[in-house]
Write an enzyme that holds these catalytic residues in place. Structure first.
Site, PDB file in Angstrom:
ATOM      1  N   TYR A  56      -9.478  -6.861  -8.369  1.00 12.15           N
ATOM      2  CA  TYR A  56      -8.456  -7.864  -8.039  1.00 12.15           C
ATOM      3  C   TYR A  56      -7.748  -8.363  -9.306  1.00 12.15           C
ATOM      4  O   TYR A  56      -6.763  -9.090  -9.226  1.00 12.15           O
ATOM      5  CB  TYR A  56      -9.051  -9.070  -7.283  1.00 12.15           C
ATOM      6  CG  TYR A  56      -9.775  -8.736  -5.990  1.00 12.15           C
ATOM      7  CD1 TYR A  56      -9.612  -7.510  -5.362  1.00 12.15           C
ATOM      8  CD2 TYR A  56     -10.624  -9.660  -5.392  1.00 12.15           C
ATOM      9  CE1 TYR A  56     -10.291  -7.206  -4.196  1.00 12.15           C
ATOM     10  CE2 TYR A  56     -11.300  -9.366  -4.216  1.00 12.15           C
ATOM     11  CZ  TYR A  56     -11.134  -8.127  -3.625  1.00 12.15           C
ATOM     12  OH  TYR A  56     -11.813  -7.835  -2.469  1.00 12.15           O
ATOM     13  N   HIS A 116     -18.032  -1.764  -4.802  1.00 13.12           N
ATOM     14  CA  HIS A 116     -16.877  -2.108  -3.972  1.00 13.12           C
ATOM     15  C   HIS A 116     -16.590  -1.069  -2.884  1.00 13.12           C
ATOM     16  O   HIS A 116     -16.166  -1.388  -1.796  1.00 13.12           O
ATOM     17  CB  HIS A 116     -15.658  -2.259  -4.887  1.00 13.12           C
ATOM     18  CG  HIS A 116     -14.561  -3.091  -4.328  1.00 13.12           C
ATOM     19  ND1 HIS A 116     -13.695  -3.791  -5.129  1.00 13.12           N
ATOM     20  CD2 HIS A 116     -14.160  -3.351  -3.059  1.00 13.12           C
ATOM     21  CE1 HIS A 116     -12.822  -4.448  -4.377  1.00 13.12           C
ATOM     22  NE2 HIS A 116     -13.079  -4.183  -3.123  1.00 13.12           N
TER      23      HIS A 116
END
Ligand SMILES: NC(=O)c1ccc[n+]([C@@H]2O[C@H](COP(=O)([O-])OP(=O)(O)OC[C@H]3O[C@@H](n4cnc5c(N)ncnc54)[C@H](OP(=O)(O)O)[C@@H]3O)[C@@H](O)[C@H]2O)c1
Length: 296
Positions: A56, A116
């Site tokens: 992010y 992730h």
């Protein structure tokens, strides 16, 4: 059980640590430094759980919200995820990313680090990445570890890798403990196989896109529940997620919505309402690496 939930309720993890039941997510906020303001606001209105990720590119700005909020670090649960697209998905890449996360966030420990996504470097990449997380726990850099976007095939493989690591590294516990799994989950994507796998092992299930990015707010059943309970569709979906036993991670960069999304602890859906909102659809609103083959 559900009526007793509050914003400070927690779930006990396999690692022994406590995970707050409502998470505040911050995918790629623009501009980046907005992350500090919105995280700080979320903490001030009662959230105690921040969901970030290396990918992010705002984990430092998000963690800066902790200091800005004045809420003590010890009462906050901070998650990040590895890898990112431009680092190798293997032991060395993940080791480096854990250290980068500590440096960027300026935290002395990370509450949770998740892998992730499963694809990118096949079984050896996944095994190496997991070993790097196990070592990070042993070094006191990370408290709990888990995975995101793994299909049952990847989860079964991980259990095999844990056994192998135990044999290679000196016995029980040396392969690490899976505490948390994170997937897109909502009434239009229930993933019963993955949820069952986790429940059988006491792995906490986190739900991302819990309000389906607003795309289902006009659903008639959802509208009817919102009218009946005097709540917004977002609040109904978050309450539904909590009553399913999920840990919803909701994102907003709008201060009023951050407050609205925390207002889900003063009402309860009936068991029938929870069942009735669930569907058999498999409708993905973000991405779906769970379907990737093991070789990828
Ligand atoms: N592991 C993964 O691969 C993965 C993938 C996706 C997401 N996640 C995590 O899950 C979190 C949430 O997922 P998400 O952001 O994709 O989906 P989401 O939380 O379901 O939806 C966020 C969207 O809904 C809007 N929104 C928020 N509250 C609202 C409200 N009360 N009324 C109307 N609209 C509202 C937000 O707009 P504004 O921001 O403009 O208010 C944003 O556009 C992420 O931040 C991230 O932490 C993880």
């Amino acid at each position: 059980m559900a009526s007793k939930l509050s914003i400070s309720s927690t779930v006990k993890l396999n690692s022994g640590f406590e995970l707050p039941v409502l998470g505040f997510g911050l995918t790629c906020s623009r501009p980046k430094d907005k992350a500090t303001e919105v995280c700080s606001h979320a903490l001030k209105v009662g959230y105690r759980h921040i969901d970030s990720a290396s990918a992010y590119h705002n984990q430092g700005e998000s963690a800066a919200g902790i200091a800005a909020s004045g809420v003590p670090r010890e009462s906050i649960f901070f998650t990040t995820k590895v890898p990112v697209n431009d680092k190798p998905f293997d032991y060395d890449g993940v080791r480096e990313l854990v250290d980068t996360a500590l440096a960027q966030t300026k935290l002395t420990y990370l509450d949770l680090v998740l892998i992730h996504w499963p694809h990118g470097n096949g079984p050896n990449g996944r095994k190496g990445a997991w070993r790097a997380l196990v070592e990070a726990v042993e070094a006191g850099k990370v408290r709990s570890i888990g995975v995101s976007n793994y299909g049952v095939q990847h989860l079964n493989e991980l259990e095999g890798h844990i056994k192998e690591l135990e044999a290679e590294r000196g016995g029980p516990g040396k392969g690490g403990v899976i505490s948390v799994g994170q997937w897109e989950l909502h009434p239009w994507l229930m993933r019963p196989d993955i949820v069952k796998w986790c429940r059988e092992r006491n792995i906490a299930v986190e739900a991302y896109c819990p309000i389906v990015r607003g795309k289902r707010f006009d659903d008639p059943k959802l509208q009817a529940l919102a009218s009946k309970h005097g709540k917004t569709p977002a609040q109904i979906l978050l309450r539904w997620s909590l009553q399913q036993g999920f840990v919803p991670l909701v994102k907003s960069v709008t201060l009023s919505r951050i407050e609205e999304n925390a207002g889900v602890f003063d009402f309860e859906l009936s068991d029938d309402e929870v069942k009735d909102l669930a569907t058999d659809e498999y409708s993905v609103c973000s991405w779906d690496p769970t379907v990737k083959p093991l070789e990828e």
